[in-house]
Write a protein that holds these residues in place. Structure first.
Motif: not given
Length: 146
Positions: A119-138
């Motif tokens: 992404d080039g930054n952390e903006q999207r990641l800071k607003k990330l919902k758990p369902e968008y994180v891969p299952e093994g590391i959720r």
């Protein structure tokens, strides 16, 4: 077959001083000596394997000595020996559980920074919902957010 302390040191990748310490602590009660020189037999090699396993499991030398004493006392100490191993299984299992949590957190953070690089930054990641994180590391992600 008999081995010198130097040969045993190389076999187990243990300092000679450690082997001398084990001997001084009475962990090799039946070890043969020739002119004061320690001669290690297969019996001592097996003892070293067990000592090293028990040490890695978190047991202290005094407790390992107790185990070795029980072994010398014969079958009447089977219950105590079994209990010792049961306790160490619990200890190691708890440590594995703790390390698995650490591993999942590390895997999550690796994934997080892979995404940040894309992404080039952390903006999207800071607003990330758990369902968008891969299952093994959720699970690690959720623990971090709590």
């Amino acid at each position: 077959m008999m081995y010198t302390i130097g040969q045993v040191s190389k076999m187990f990748n243990l300092p000679i001083s450690t082997l001398r310490y084990y001997d001084k602590e009475g962990l090799f009660p039946d070890m043969e000596r020739a002119s004061g020189i320690r001669k290690f037999s297969d019996k001592e090699l097996e003892a070293i394997r067990i000592i090293e396993c028990l040490k890695k499991s978190g047991l202290e030398i005094k407790d390992i000595k107790q185990f070795m004493d029980w072994c010398g006392e014969g079958s009447k100490t089977y219950p105590q020996r079994k209990e010792l191993f049961e306790k160490q299984i619990e200890t190691v299992s708890a440590e594995l559980e703790r390390l698995n949590k650490v591993l999942k957190l590390l895997q999550y953070k690796r994934w997080y920074y892979e995404q940040a690089i894309k992404d080039g930054n952390e903006q999207r990641l800071k607003k990330l919902k758990p369902e968008y994180v891969p299952e093994g590391i959720r699970e690690a992600y959720i623990e971090l957010k709590e």
